[in-house]
Design a protein around this motif. Sequence first.
Motif, PDB file in Angstrom:
ATOM      1  N   ARG A 143      21.562  82.831 104.449  1.00 28.24           N
ATOM      2  CA  ARG A 143      21.542  82.313 103.073  1.00 28.24           C
ATOM      3  C   ARG A 143      22.892  81.711 102.687  1.00 28.24           C
ATOM      4  NH1 ARG A 143      23.763  84.256  98.839  1.00 28.24           N
ATOM      5  NH2 ARG A 143      24.047  86.344  99.718  1.00 28.24           N
ATOM      6  N   THR A 190      23.582  78.461 104.426  1.00 32.02           N
ATOM      7  CA  THR A 190      22.746  77.400 103.841  1.00 32.02           C
ATOM      8  C   THR A 190      23.363  76.886 102.550  1.00 32.02           C
ATOM      9  OG1 THR A 190      20.724  78.303 104.813  1.00 32.02           O
ATOM     10  CG2 THR A 190      20.468  76.883 102.880  1.00 32.02           C
ATOM     11  N   TRP A 191      23.820  77.772 101.707  1.00 36.57           N
ATOM     12  CA  TRP A 191      24.433  77.366 100.442  1.00 36.57           C
ATOM     13  C   TRP A 191      25.703  76.547 100.672  1.00 36.57           C
ATOM     14  CZ3 TRP A 191      24.202  81.946  96.397  1.00 36.57           C
ATOM     15  CH2 TRP A 191      22.861  82.254  96.154  1.00 36.57           C
ATOM     16  N   GLN A 203      26.332  74.639 103.284  1.00 31.57           N
ATOM     17  CA  GLN A 203      25.938  73.313 103.772  1.00 31.57           C
ATOM     18  C   GLN A 203      25.366  72.459 102.643  1.00 31.57           C
ATOM     19  OE1 GLN A 203      26.579  72.196 106.971  1.00 31.57           O
ATOM     20  NE2 GLN A 203      26.100  70.256 105.935  1.00 31.57           N
ATOM     21  N   GLU A 204      24.595  73.077 101.744  1.00 32.72           N
ATOM     22  CA  GLU A 204      24.064  72.346 100.591  1.00 32.72           C
ATOM     23  C   GLU A 204      25.198  71.772  99.734  1.00 32.72           C
ATOM     24  OE1 GLU A 204      19.921  74.877  99.764  1.00 32.72           O
ATOM     25  OE2 GLU A 204      21.620  75.033  98.388  1.00 32.72           O
ATOM     26  N   ALA A 205      26.241  72.554  99.526  1.00 29.46           N
ATOM     27  CA  ALA A 205      27.367  72.088  98.717  1.00 29.46           C
ATOM     28  C   ALA A 205      28.074  70.917  99.386  1.00 29.46           C
ATOM     29  CB  ALA A 205      28.348  73.237  98.487  1.00 29.46           C
ATOM     30  N   ASP A 209      26.761  68.836 101.577  1.00 28.86           N
ATOM     31  CA  ASP A 209      25.839  67.697 101.571  1.00 28.86           C
ATOM     32  C   ASP A 209      25.797  67.010 100.207  1.00 28.86           C
ATOM     33  OD1 ASP A 209      25.229  68.214 104.194  1.00 28.86           O
ATOM     34  OD2 ASP A 209      23.327  69.238 103.765  1.00 28.86           O
ATOM     35  N   SER A 210      26.095  67.765  99.146  1.00 33.77           N
ATOM     36  CA  SER A 210      26.047  67.173  97.805  1.00 33.77           C
ATOM     37  C   SER A 210      27.413  66.661  97.336  1.00 33.77           C
ATOM     38  CB  SER A 210      25.505  68.204  96.802  1.00 33.77           C
ATOM     39  OG  SER A 210      26.389  69.307  96.697  1.00 33.77           O
ATOM     40  N   SER A 269      30.692  68.212  97.977  1.00 36.02           N
ATOM     41  CA  SER A 269      31.838  69.124  97.946  1.00 36.02           C
ATOM     42  C   SER A 269      32.700  68.936  99.195  1.00 36.02           C
ATOM     43  CB  SER A 269      31.362  70.573  97.885  1.00 36.02           C
ATOM     44  OG  SER A 269      30.560  70.789  96.752  1.00 36.02           O
ATOM     45  N   GLU A 293      26.370  72.838  89.327  1.00 39.21           N
ATOM     46  CA  GLU A 293      24.958  73.001  89.673  1.00 39.21           C
ATOM     47  C   GLU A 293      24.774  73.538  91.094  1.00 39.21           C
ATOM     48  OE1 GLU A 293      26.134  70.050  88.276  1.00 39.21           O
ATOM     49  OE2 GLU A 293      25.546  70.830  86.299  1.00 39.21           O
ATOM     50  N   ALA A 294      25.805  73.447  91.931  1.00 33.99           N
ATOM     51  CA  ALA A 294      25.688  73.929  93.302  1.00 33.99           C
ATOM     52  C   ALA A 294      25.474  75.443  93.303  1.00 33.99           C
ATOM     53  CB  ALA A 294      26.945  73.568  94.091  1.00 33.99           C
ATOM     54  N   ARG A 295      24.653  75.924  94.230  1.00 34.93           N
ATOM     55  CA  ARG A 295      24.343  77.357  94.240  1.00 34.93           C
ATOM     56  C   ARG A 295      25.571  78.222  94.528  1.00 34.93           C
ATOM     57  NH1 ARG A 295      18.585  78.526  97.148  1.00 34.93           N
ATOM     58  NH2 ARG A 295      19.245  77.007  98.712  1.00 34.93           N
TER      59      ARG A 295
END
Length: 477
Positions: free
Chosen positions: A334, A337-338, A340-342, A344-345, A347, A371-373
């Motif tokens: 988890r 994943t968070w 990598q999401e940041a 990709d958006s 960061s 808004e990033a997790r």
Amino acid sequence: MFDTSQYLNQLEKDSMNTYALMNPHTREKIMDIPECSNEQMEKAIQNGKRAFQKMKALTSEKRSLILEKAAQMVDENKEDFAKTITLESGKPVRFALGEVGRTVQTLKFAAIEARKLEGESIRLDAATNGGGRDAYTIFQPIGVVGAITPFNFPLNLVAHKVGPALAVGNSIIVKPAEKTPLSSIKLAEVFKEAGLPEDAYQVITGDGPRLGKVLIEHPDVEKITFTGSPEVGKLIKSQVGLKKVTLELGNNSALYVDESVKNKLKDIAKSAVTGAFSYNGQVCISTQRVYVHQDVFDEFLAYFKEFTESLKYGDPNDPNTDLSGVIDEKSQDRVLTWIQEAVDSGSRLVTGGLKQENGIEPTILANVSNEARVSCNEVFGPVVIVNSVKNAEEALEAMNDTNYGLNAGVFTYHLPQAFTFAHGLIVGQVLINDLPTLRFDHMPYGGLKSSGYGYEGIKYAMKEMVHMKFISMNYDF
């Protein structure tokens, strides 16, 4: 040395089954733990109800002496307790020793406060026709307390529930996290030897939602005290009915570093690294969001990166280890994943971000949106965001832009600005010129918004585990 095997063997006799307790760092099996039945929990509640009759009959001095003795015994066996914490939680041993030390303090504070719980005298003659009466309040214990505790502080967060409950004369049943039951059982053995009445403190192991439901719904349980996720906390609050309830539900702690503390940046950065990455960031008040004034941002980030990259990953039994494996593979996946999401958006990955055996490299992200997790949720992993802000007003707005509200920290030499943050931050505790990761075990500790309901901290927790009774004596009758 306090052996847990006898307690576990007794539980296993009536249990439904067993489950494997795993070492978080090595992912190897430690032992089998009883999966207790609902009937075992119900029996524990009835035993606790009988034990309550003995507890409330004890003088405050006697309860205090039992707590003092328990504190002394934990202190005398601190290496053994620390070894158990490290084994079941994967916490590096030097942090485990710190937790044991805090537990000793927690029990000592409970021993002190057990002698001090006092009501007040009330002047009824201040009201019309109120003369001729002496009036006062007293506090009385409520009965059986149900405690549901998390994995990250398997000893001290248990003590924060057990200490106040016993100090006021209640009995308590602890349902520890499935991943870390041994520390709470070891503490129960301490209290047994310290002279606590039988069944005044019991531990029931097994599935949290199932056994917790029994505690929540049983009419003989007078209070639920829970530390865990907001989702579970909200569910508990919706189900407890008229029971007393205390919920400690975590945070995404924010820190502001002002330009006025330029000469202290290196020291603040070093402390913030400890606040962010101790026990892999698996701490309710871990420093997760850092906002730095733009004039000192680059310098602070350079120091912060330097100290972060000096942290040592390794065997949690090594006193030089800073980070180890996270609690389980699900949490590891988890958090990665968070991250990598940041990235990709948009960061910026300053350092870390990769899997490290059963852990995660200590990770710094910059230019992260709210808004990033990794910003708006509680990461509960070794991840921290560091963002630049133009001024204190922007920092305050960003720090409050969250569903959480437990602790927040501010470093500034501007006194008016310190007061602005102290009054303007929507949190339960504001730490000026300290990290948001700061907690002393006798201070009030409670969250706003999704961070909790009610207060911990020994004296304050005790007030939530008693009934206040008003008594008036009419001497003109």
